[in-house]
Design an enzyme around this catalytic site. Structure first.
Site, mmCIF file in Angstrom:
data_model
loop_
_atom_site.group_PDB
_atom_site.id
_atom_site.type_symbol
_atom_site.label_atom_id
_atom_site.label_comp_id
_atom_site.label_asym_id
_atom_site.label_seq_id
_atom_site.Cartn_x
_atom_site.Cartn_y
_atom_site.Cartn_z
ATOM 1 N N SER A 61 0.793 -1.234 0.000
ATOM 2 C CA SER A 61 0.000 0.000 0.000
ATOM 3 C C SER A 61 0.821 1.278 0.000
ATOM 4 O O SER A 61 0.261 2.371 -0.131
ATOM 5 C CB SER A 61 -0.968 0.014 1.184
ATOM 6 O OG SER A 61 -2.042 -0.874 0.953
ATOM 7 N N LYS A 229 3.187 6.498 4.794
ATOM 8 C CA LYS A 229 2.267 5.518 4.206
ATOM 9 C C LYS A 229 2.805 4.131 4.512
ATOM 10 O O LYS A 229 3.964 3.819 4.231
ATOM 11 C CB LYS A 229 2.156 5.709 2.690
ATOM 12 C CG LYS A 229 1.090 4.826 2.061
ATOM 13 C CD LYS A 229 -0.298 5.306 2.438
ATOM 14 C CE LYS A 229 -1.322 4.177 2.316
ATOM 15 N NZ LYS A 229 -1.255 3.175 3.408
ATOM 16 N N THR A 230 1.957 3.316 5.108
ATOM 17 C CA THR A 230 2.318 1.939 5.426
ATOM 18 C C THR A 230 1.858 0.999 4.311
ATOM 19 O O THR A 230 1.099 1.380 3.422
ATOM 20 C CB THR A 230 1.664 1.498 6.742
ATOM 21 O OG1 THR A 230 0.254 1.688 6.631
ATOM 22 C CG2 THR A 230 2.185 2.304 7.910
ATOM 23 N N GLY A 231 2.311 -0.241 4.389
ATOM 24 C CA GLY A 231 1.861 -1.252 3.437
ATOM 25 C C GLY A 231 2.247 -2.632 3.924
ATOM 26 O O GLY A 231 3.411 -2.871 4.258
#
Length: 294
Positions: A61, A229-231
């Protein structure tokens, strides 16, 4: 007086060099002591890049950040406001994928503004909002074209969230080296990519993201601003987490900033350990860049 000034600058430079060496040594320890391939890049306040295992790695993500930029770029070029309504039809409301937006809408769908969709995608990491905006941007190829036009290479974006969720191995399709992700965040901080209104929305969405509280955020004091932003991927049948990532920028109280991307790849560690890797790298970077603060 001149000699004293030169002496002070020399002492400061030596101290900074020592802090950097200690940071790099700590990075070497972190990336080698876990059952995972850890890719790291840090863009320092001075604009230099420190990296380890800086190769193409699954973004998951994190790719929603360049998607947001491509969407906002189209809006800028075509004069489309953040209040532009976008239809969310029932066929888009797929079950079995992470989507707070879907859960907020009736079964028949509804209408949201572009600004609302962007916040869902960036802050909440909403997969359905992402695919709707990816279509708006022109698809994965259009996002890559936008990045190349902005002079940022290294990204390989070929899959939507829907495609990635068709098979676990598809979650390896969208890739970038951590250094390229850092460069993209640095470009946002420098300004000039977006008009003020769009820039403000994206930064606030990144800084208000509730995801990843135990990753980069856990390595920073509470008064330090983080936009990120993580993913994270699914685990394979063998129990391997394909990717557990966090990337973004840190705004220091003295006005300086730096960017950091931690991609924990093919990990056999627990989710808690994966998060702790990002937190420890974040902590080490912060301590390095604030070592000489009063």
């Amino acid at each position: 007086m001149k000699k004293l000034l030169l002496l002070c600058l020399s002492v400061l430079a030596a101290s900074c060099d020592t802090a950097t060496r200690q940071f790099e040594s700590r990075l070497d320890e972190i990336v080698s002591e876990h059952k995972a391939f850890v890719g790291v890049a840090v863009r320092t306040p001075g604009g230099e890049t420190i990296a380890r295992n800086d190769t193409l790695l699954p973004m998951m993500s994190v790719f929603k950040f360049p998607v947001a930029l491509a969407v906002l770029d189209r809006m800028q070029r075509e004069g489309i406001p953040l209040t532009q309504p976008i239809s969310i039809t029932p066929d888009l409301l797929l079950p079995g994928t992470y989507s707070p937006m879907r859960d907020s809408l009736p079964a028949g769908g509804g209408t949201l503004t572009l600004g609302q969709l962007l916040r869902y995608m960036v802050s909440e990491s909403d997969n359905i909002a992402c695919d709707r905006l990816l279509d708006f941007a022109g698809g994965p190829a259009a996002v890559e074209e936008y990045l190349r036009g902005a002079g940022i290479g290294g990204f390989r974006i070929t899959a939507s969230e829907r495609t990635m969720h068709r098979a676990t191995e598809n979650q390896r399709l969208n890739t970038a080296p951590p250094s390229a992700v850092c460069e993209l965040f640095a470009r946002l901080l420098r300004g000039g990519l977006l008009p003020a209104e769009y820039d403000a929305l994206l930064r606030s969405a990144l800084e208000e993201a509730p995801t990843g509280a135990n990753k980069l955020r856990a390595g920073l004091p509470g008064n330090v601003r983080l936009g990120h932003k993580t993913g994270s991927s699914d685990r394979t049948a063998e129990g391997v987490r394909i990717a557990d990532n966090d990337a973004g920028y840190v705004l220091l109280p003295d006005g300086r900033s730096y960017c950091v991307a931690v991609f924990v790849t093919d990990s056999r560690e627990t989710d808690g350990t994966n998060a702790a890797i990002a937190a420890e790298i974040s902590r080490a970077a912060y301590e390095c860049f604030t070592r000489n603060d009063p």
